[in-house]
Design an enzyme around this catalytic site. Structure first.
Site, PDB file in Angstrom:
ATOM      1  N   LYS A  86       0.824  -1.219   0.000  1.00 14.33           N
ATOM      2  CA  LYS A  86       0.000   0.000   0.000  1.00 14.33           C
ATOM      3  C   LYS A  86       0.856   1.267   0.000  1.00 14.33           C
ATOM      4  CE  LYS A  86      -2.329  -0.916   3.750  1.00 14.33           C
ATOM      5  NZ  LYS A  86      -1.661  -2.173   4.141  1.00 14.33           N
ATOM      6  N   ARG A 106      -9.446   0.618   8.938  1.00 16.69           N
ATOM      7  CA  ARG A 106      -9.011  -0.738   9.236  1.00 16.69           C
ATOM      8  C   ARG A 106     -10.150  -1.619   9.735  1.00 16.69           C
ATOM      9  NH1 ARG A 106      -3.262  -1.374  10.023  1.00 16.69           N
ATOM     10  NH2 ARG A 106      -2.151   0.605   9.873  1.00 16.69           N
ATOM     11  N   ARG A 166      11.493  -6.411   5.346  1.00 19.44           N
ATOM     12  CA  ARG A 166      11.430  -4.982   5.041  1.00 19.44           C
ATOM     13  C   ARG A 166      12.414  -4.189   5.895  1.00 19.44           C
ATOM     14  NH1 ARG A 166       5.620  -2.205   4.936  1.00 19.44           N
ATOM     15  NH2 ARG A 166       5.641  -2.767   7.151  1.00 19.44           N
ATOM     16  N   ARG A 211      11.811  -1.775  11.458  1.00 21.50           N
ATOM     17  CA  ARG A 211      10.834  -1.244  12.396  1.00 21.50           C
ATOM     18  C   ARG A 211      10.446  -2.302  13.419  1.00 21.50           C
ATOM     19  NH1 ARG A 211       6.439   1.240   8.463  1.00 21.50           N
ATOM     20  NH2 ARG A 211       5.296  -0.459   9.436  1.00 21.50           N
ATOM     21  N   ARG A 245       0.075  -8.846  13.997  1.00 21.00           N
ATOM     22  CA  ARG A 245      -0.447  -7.860  13.049  1.00 21.00           C
ATOM     23  C   ARG A 245      -1.382  -8.518  12.035  1.00 21.00           C
ATOM     24  NH1 ARG A 245       4.207  -4.652  10.272  1.00 21.00           N
ATOM     25  NH2 ARG A 245       2.488  -3.270   9.682  1.00 21.00           N
TER      26      ARG A 245
END
Length: 228
Positions: A13, A88, A127, A166, A177
Site C-alpha cells: 500500500k 481498518r 522490510r 521497524r 499484526r
C-alpha cells in the site's frame, strides 16, 4: 482521485500510494506516518501509539479518525487523496464515509491489494527502512513487488542508506499484526464490495504492473485485475 488502498500489512500500500501521488499530484495520507510522527515528537498520543504499534495492535478509532480529519482539511488534499492504512475496520469505514460525505468529497473507489499471507509474512520480516530518508527496501529482492533501494543514495544524507527494521516488522510481532488484519480489517472487503466501491488488484506482481492495474481499476476497467 479519492481512494483508499486496502490490504494486509506488507501488501504494498505504501509503495503504490507514493506512485499515485507522483502521477496525480495528490497527497498520500498514511495513518502509520502520522502516528510515527507523533511517536518521534514524544507527545501523549505518540507514547500511546508506540505502545500499540510495538505490540502489533491498533490505535483507537476516535484518535485515528481525528488525525485523518485534520489532515484532509489541509489545502493539498483539496484535489483528492490516497488513504493508506485507514480505515481498518467497519466502524472506521462508516465514520470515514460520513465524514467525507459531510465534506463533499466521497470516495471514488477502494482498491484491495490481494496477496497470499505467506508472501506477506516474508515481505514484512524482510522490510528495511532508511532511518534518515524513509526509503524502503527488502532483504528478499526476489519477491515480486519488493522495493529495492540497495543501489541508491539517501536523499537526506547523500551517502549510503542506514537501513533499520521497524519494531512492528519483527517476526514476533508480524503474526499478531496479521491476526488483527484477519479479525478486524478483512471484513471491509465485504463492506466495500456491497457498497459497489471495491476493486481487486493482485499484488504479487512487479511494482509497475500493480500500479498500472490500480489505475485501470480506479478508472473502472473490468479486466484490470487480470492484466499480468
Amino acid at each position: 482521485m479519492r481512494i483508499v488502498l486496502l490490504g494486509a500489512p506488507g501488501s504494498g500500500k505504501g509503495t503504490q500510494s507514493q506512485l499515485l501521488v507522483k502521477a496525480h499530484g495528490i497527497p498520500q495520507i498514511s495513518t502509520g506516518d502520522l502516528l510515527r510522527e507523533a511517536v518521534s515528537e514524544g507527545t501523549e498520543l505518540g507514547r500511546k501509539a508506540k505502545s500499540c504499534m510495538d505490540a502489533g495492535k491498533l490505535v483507537d478509532d476516535a484518535t485515528v479518525l481525528g488525525m485523518i480529519h485534520e489532515r484532509l482539511k489541509q489545502p493539498d488534499a483539496a484535489k483528492g487523496f490516497v488513504l493508506d492504512g485507514f480505515p481498518r475496520n467497519i466502524a472506521q469505514a462508516e465514520a470515514l464515509g460520513k465524514m467525507l460525505t459531510d465534506m463533499g468529497a466521497p470516495l471514488q473507489a477502494v482498491v484491495l491489494l490481494n496477496l497470499d499471507l505467506g508472501v506477506l509474512f516474508k515481505r514484512l520480516s524482510g522490510r528495511r527502512i532508511c532511518e534518515a530518508c524513509g526509503q524502503v527496501t527488502n532483504v528478499h529482492p526476489e519477491l515480486a513487488g519488493a522495493p529495492s533501494g540497495a543501489n541508491t543514495h539517501c536523499k537526506n544524507s547523500g551517502g549510503a542508506h542506514k537501513w533499520i527494521q521497524r519494531p512492528d516488522d519483527k517476526e514476533e510481532v508480524i503474526g499478531k499484526r496479521l491476526e488483527v488484519y484477519e479479525a478486524q480489517t478483512k471484513p471491509l472487503i465485504k463492506y466495500y464490495s456491497t457498497a459497489g466501491l471495491l476493486r481487486v488488484v493482485e499484488a504479487d506482481a512487479a511494482m509497475e504492473t500493480v500500479f498500472k492495474n490500480i489505475e485501470l481499476a480506479v478508472a473502472g476497467t473490468p479486466s484490470a485485475q487480470d492484466i499480468k
